[in-house]
Design a protein around this motif. Structure first.
Motif, PDB file in Angstrom:
ATOM      1  N   ALA A  83       0.821  -1.213   0.000  1.00 32.30           N
ATOM      2  CA  ALA A  83       0.000   0.000   0.000  1.00 32.30           C
ATOM      3  C   ALA A  83       0.853   1.261   0.000  1.00 32.30           C
ATOM      4  O   ALA A  83       0.532   2.228  -0.680  1.00 32.30           O
ATOM      5  N   ASN A  84       1.942   1.255   0.774  1.00 33.88           N
ATOM      6  CA  ASN A  84       2.708   2.493   0.843  1.00 33.88           C
ATOM      7  C   ASN A  84       3.876   2.528  -0.131  1.00 33.88           C
ATOM      8  O   ASN A  84       4.437   3.578  -0.378  1.00 33.88           O
ATOM      9  N   GLY A  85       4.267   1.388  -0.674  1.00 30.97           N
ATOM     10  CA  GLY A  85       5.329   1.362  -1.672  1.00 30.97           C
ATOM     11  C   GLY A  85       6.687   1.773  -1.140  1.00 30.97           C
ATOM     12  O   GLY A  85       7.585   2.083  -1.904  1.00 30.97           O
ATOM     13  N   HIS A  86       6.849   1.815   0.159  1.00 28.95           N
ATOM     14  CA  HIS A  86       8.095   2.235   0.791  1.00 28.95           C
ATOM     15  C   HIS A  86       8.522   1.169   1.794  1.00 28.95           C
ATOM     16  O   HIS A  86       7.882   0.151   1.957  1.00 28.95           O
ATOM     17  N   GLY A  87       9.576   1.466   2.515  1.00 27.82           N
ATOM     18  CA  GLY A  87      10.026   0.598   3.589  1.00 27.82           C
ATOM     19  C   GLY A  87       9.114   0.744   4.795  1.00 27.82           C
ATOM     20  O   GLY A  87       7.984   1.220   4.675  1.00 27.82           O
ATOM     21  N   PRO A  88       9.610   0.385   5.973  1.00 23.82           N
ATOM     22  CA  PRO A  88       8.784   0.495   7.177  1.00 23.82           C
ATOM     23  C   PRO A  88       8.396   1.952   7.441  1.00 23.82           C
ATOM     24  O   PRO A  88       9.155   2.874   7.144  1.00 23.82           O
ATOM     25  N   VAL A  89       7.204   2.127   7.968  1.00 29.92           N
ATOM     26  CA  VAL A  89       6.678   3.457   8.270  1.00 29.92           C
ATOM     27  C   VAL A  89       6.241   3.494   9.726  1.00 29.92           C
ATOM     28  O   VAL A  89       6.095   2.456  10.376  1.00 29.92           O
ATOM     29  N   GLY A  90       6.012   4.692  10.210  1.00 32.91           N
ATOM     30  CA  GLY A  90       5.535   4.853  11.576  1.00 32.91           C
ATOM     31  C   GLY A  90       4.226   5.606  11.620  1.00 32.91           C
ATOM     32  O   GLY A  90       3.901   6.363  10.699  1.00 32.91           O
ATOM     33  N   SER A 122      15.161   4.073  10.760  1.00 34.43           N
ATOM     34  CA  SER A 122      15.148   4.021   9.286  1.00 34.43           C
ATOM     35  C   SER A 122      13.736   3.932   8.706  1.00 34.43           C
ATOM     36  O   SER A 122      13.508   3.252   7.700  1.00 34.43           O
ATOM     37  N   LEU A 123      12.808   4.644   9.323  1.00 37.52           N
ATOM     38  CA  LEU A 123      11.449   4.677   8.780  1.00 37.52           C
ATOM     39  C   LEU A 123      11.440   5.568   7.544  1.00 37.52           C
ATOM     40  O   LEU A 123      12.198   6.530   7.459  1.00 37.52           O
ATOM     41  N   THR A 124      10.581   5.237   6.598  1.00 33.40           N
ATOM     42  CA  THR A 124      10.526   6.008   5.354  1.00 33.40           C
ATOM     43  C   THR A 124       9.440   7.075   5.376  1.00 33.40           C
ATOM     44  O   THR A 124       9.469   7.994   4.569  1.00 33.40           O
ATOM     45  N   ALA A 125       8.481   6.943   6.290  1.00 29.93           N
ATOM     46  CA  ALA A 125       7.395   7.923   6.383  1.00 29.93           C
ATOM     47  C   ALA A 125       6.764   7.835   7.763  1.00 29.93           C
ATOM     48  O   ALA A 125       6.865   6.809   8.441  1.00 29.93           O
ATOM     49  N   TRP A 154      -3.686   0.265  10.343  1.00 28.34           N
ATOM     50  CA  TRP A 154      -3.961   1.514  11.039  1.00 28.34           C
ATOM     51  C   TRP A 154      -5.182   2.214  10.447  1.00 28.34           C
ATOM     52  O   TRP A 154      -6.053   2.675  11.177  1.00 28.34           O
ATOM     53  N   THR A 155      -5.269   2.304   9.121  1.00 28.60           N
ATOM     54  CA  THR A 155      -6.398   3.015   8.511  1.00 28.60           C
ATOM     55  C   THR A 155      -7.718   2.312   8.830  1.00 28.60           C
ATOM     56  O   THR A 155      -8.732   2.976   9.001  1.00 28.60           O
ATOM     57  N   ARG A 156      -7.690   0.987   8.941  1.00 27.07           N
ATOM     58  CA  ARG A 156      -8.919   0.263   9.314  1.00 27.07           C
ATOM     59  C   ARG A 156      -9.355   0.612  10.736  1.00 27.07           C
ATOM     60  O   ARG A 156     -10.535   0.527  11.058  1.00 27.07           O
ATOM     61  N   SER A 157      -8.415   1.029  11.572  1.00 35.03           N
ATOM     62  CA  SER A 157      -8.750   1.351  12.962  1.00 35.03           C
ATOM     63  C   SER A 157      -9.324   2.761  13.121  1.00 35.03           C
ATOM     64  O   SER A 157      -9.839   3.087  14.192  1.00 35.03           O
ATOM     65  N   LEU A 158      -9.225   3.588  12.094  1.00 34.53           N
ATOM     66  CA  LEU A 158      -9.737   4.961  12.181  1.00 34.53           C
ATOM     67  C   LEU A 158     -11.261   4.956  12.159  1.00 34.53           C
ATOM     68  O   LEU A 158     -11.875   4.240  11.374  1.00 34.53           O
ATOM     69  N   ASP A 159     -11.864   5.749  13.000  1.00 36.50           N
ATOM     70  CA  ASP A 159     -13.320   5.859  13.071  1.00 36.50           C
ATOM     71  C   ASP A 159     -13.773   6.971  12.129  1.00 36.50           C
ATOM     72  O   ASP A 159     -13.504   8.149  12.392  1.00 36.50           O
ATOM     73  N   PRO A 160     -14.447   6.631  11.036  1.00 33.09           N
ATOM     74  CA  PRO A 160     -14.838   7.676  10.069  1.00 33.09           C
ATOM     75  C   PRO A 160     -15.771   8.729  10.665  1.00 33.09           C
ATOM     76  O   PRO A 160     -15.830   9.854  10.170  1.00 33.09           O
ATOM     77  N   ARG A 161     -16.469   8.411  11.734  1.00 29.87           N
ATOM     78  CA  ARG A 161     -17.377   9.383  12.365  1.00 29.87           C
ATOM     79  C   ARG A 161     -16.616  10.535  13.007  1.00 29.87           C
ATOM     80  O   ARG A 161     -17.190  11.595  13.236  1.00 29.87           O
ATOM     81  N   ARG A 162     -15.332  10.334  13.285  1.00 29.92           N
ATOM     82  CA  ARG A 162     -14.535  11.390  13.923  1.00 29.92           C
ATOM     83  C   ARG A 162     -14.090  12.453  12.923  1.00 29.92           C
ATOM     84  O   ARG A 162     -13.706  13.542  13.301  1.00 29.92           O
ATOM     85  N   GLY A 163     -14.077  12.132  11.628  1.00 31.46           N
ATOM     86  CA  GLY A 163     -13.691  13.104  10.612  1.00 31.46           C
ATOM     87  C   GLY A 163     -12.220  13.482  10.655  1.00 31.46           C
ATOM     88  O   GLY A 163     -11.854  14.620  10.319  1.00 31.46           O
ATOM     89  N   ALA A 164     -11.375  12.566  11.064  1.00 30.99           N
ATOM     90  CA  ALA A 164      -9.942  12.859  11.167  1.00 30.99           C
ATOM     91  C   ALA A 164      -9.309  12.988   9.792  1.00 30.99           C
ATOM     92  O   ALA A 164      -9.687  12.290   8.851  1.00 30.99           O
ATOM     93  N   ARG A 165      -8.338  13.904   9.710  1.00 35.42           N
ATOM     94  CA  ARG A 165      -7.542  14.045   8.488  1.00 35.42           C
ATOM     95  C   ARG A 165      -6.249  13.255   8.667  1.00 35.42           C
ATOM     96  O   ARG A 165      -5.640  13.292   9.736  1.00 35.42           O
ATOM     97  N   VAL A 166      -5.845  12.575   7.623  1.00 33.86           N
ATOM     98  CA  VAL A 166      -4.584  11.838   7.637  1.00 33.86           C
ATOM     99  C   VAL A 166      -3.500  12.776   7.109  1.00 33.86           C
ATOM    100  O   VAL A 166      -3.669  13.421   6.073  1.00 33.86           O
ATOM    101  N   LEU A 167      -2.398  12.845   7.847  1.00 32.75           N
ATOM    102  CA  LEU A 167      -1.250  13.640   7.456  1.00 32.75           C
ATOM    103  C   LEU A 167      -0.042  12.720   7.372  1.00 32.75           C
ATOM    104  O   LEU A 167       0.028  11.713   8.100  1.00 32.75           O
ATOM    105  N   ALA A 168       0.897  13.052   6.503  1.00 35.14           N
ATOM    106  CA  ALA A 168       2.107  12.229   6.347  1.00 35.14           C
ATOM    107  C   ALA A 168       3.330  13.115   6.180  1.00 35.14           C
ATOM    108  O   ALA A 168       3.236  14.243   5.681  1.00 35.14           O
ATOM    109  N   ARG A 169       4.433  12.560   6.590  1.00 30.95           N
ATOM    110  CA  ARG A 169       5.719  13.179   6.340  1.00 30.95           C
ATOM    111  C   ARG A 169       6.653  12.084   5.852  1.00 30.95           C
ATOM    112  O   ARG A 169       6.836  11.074   6.533  1.00 30.95           O
ATOM    113  N   PHE A 170       7.203  12.269   4.660  1.00 25.91           N
ATOM    114  CA  PHE A 170       8.112  11.287   4.106  1.00 25.91           C
ATOM    115  C   PHE A 170       9.532  11.649   4.533  1.00 25.91           C
ATOM    116  O   PHE A 170       9.926  12.806   4.499  1.00 25.91           O
ATOM    117  N   LEU A 171      10.252  10.647   4.991  1.00 24.05           N
ATOM    118  CA  LEU A 171      11.578  10.876   5.573  1.00 24.05           C
ATOM    119  C   LEU A 171      12.687  10.505   4.597  1.00 24.05           C
ATOM    120  O   LEU A 171      12.512   9.778   3.681  1.00 24.05           O
TER     121      LEU A 171
END
Length: 171
Positions: A83-90, A122-125, A154-171
């Motif tokens: 899904a992320n096409g990268h190495g390990p992420v946090g 050595s996380l990639t994102a 992780w995305t499956r654990s997000l509650d869509p009723r909360r309306g959270a925005r996903v943010l990322a930082r690629f390292l």
């Protein structure tokens, strides 16, 4: 007779009396107490007290000179996936700063420390979800991201009723 007036304590001096360290299992009750106001406000999801014991190693804490915890953030590592096409992420979660310490650089100190920890692993994102403005994350290089690029568990654990925005930082 002069009336004493409190001398303002500069923010830089306030944050310099803190130390950021890895949490220990015996910090669990303090982590839960620190998180409680944010749970009540809807900014954080409620987590059982046992989670703070089991996952203490994932947390960094900002500890005041008197030993109280003034902030925390957790970093969970996820293996590489298609899904992320990268190495390990946090995933950063449970990021909070005590109300009386907000605006004093505590969040920035925690962010700097967690970014260093992510680099050392050595996380990639890094990913996070926020129901607030996300200002601290945005100031530290996070940008809006599609949940499809984040760890699926992780995305499956997000509650869509909360309306959270996903943010990322690629390292």
């Amino acid at each position: 007779m002069l009336t004493p007036h409190p001398v303002p304590f500069p923010a830089a001096a306030v944050s310099s009396v803190l130390r950021v360290r890895s949490a220990r299992q015996d910090d669990a009750a303090a982590l839960a107490a620190l998180s409680r106001p944010f749970v009540r406000s809807g900014a954080l999801r409620e987590r059982p007290a046992s989670l703070y014991v089991r996952q203490a190693a994932e947390f960094l804490v900002a500890e005041a000179a008197d030993g109280t915890l003034d902030g925390c953030v957790a970093l969970r590592v996820h293996a590489a996936s298609l899904a992320n096409g990268h190495g390990p992420v946090g995933v950063l979660y449970n990021f909070c700063v005590a109300g009386h310490r907000q605006g004093n650089g505590v969040g920035a100190r925690l962010m700097t420390a967690v970014l260093a920890r992510a680099g050392a692993q050595s996380l990639t994102a890094l990913y996070t979800a926020t129901v607030g403005s996300g200002g601290l994350f945005l100031r530290h290089g996070f940008t809006p991201a599609s949940p499809r690029t984040a760890p699926p568990a992780w995305t499956r654990s997000l509650d869509p009723r909360r309306g959270a925005r996903v943010l990322a930082r690629f390292l």
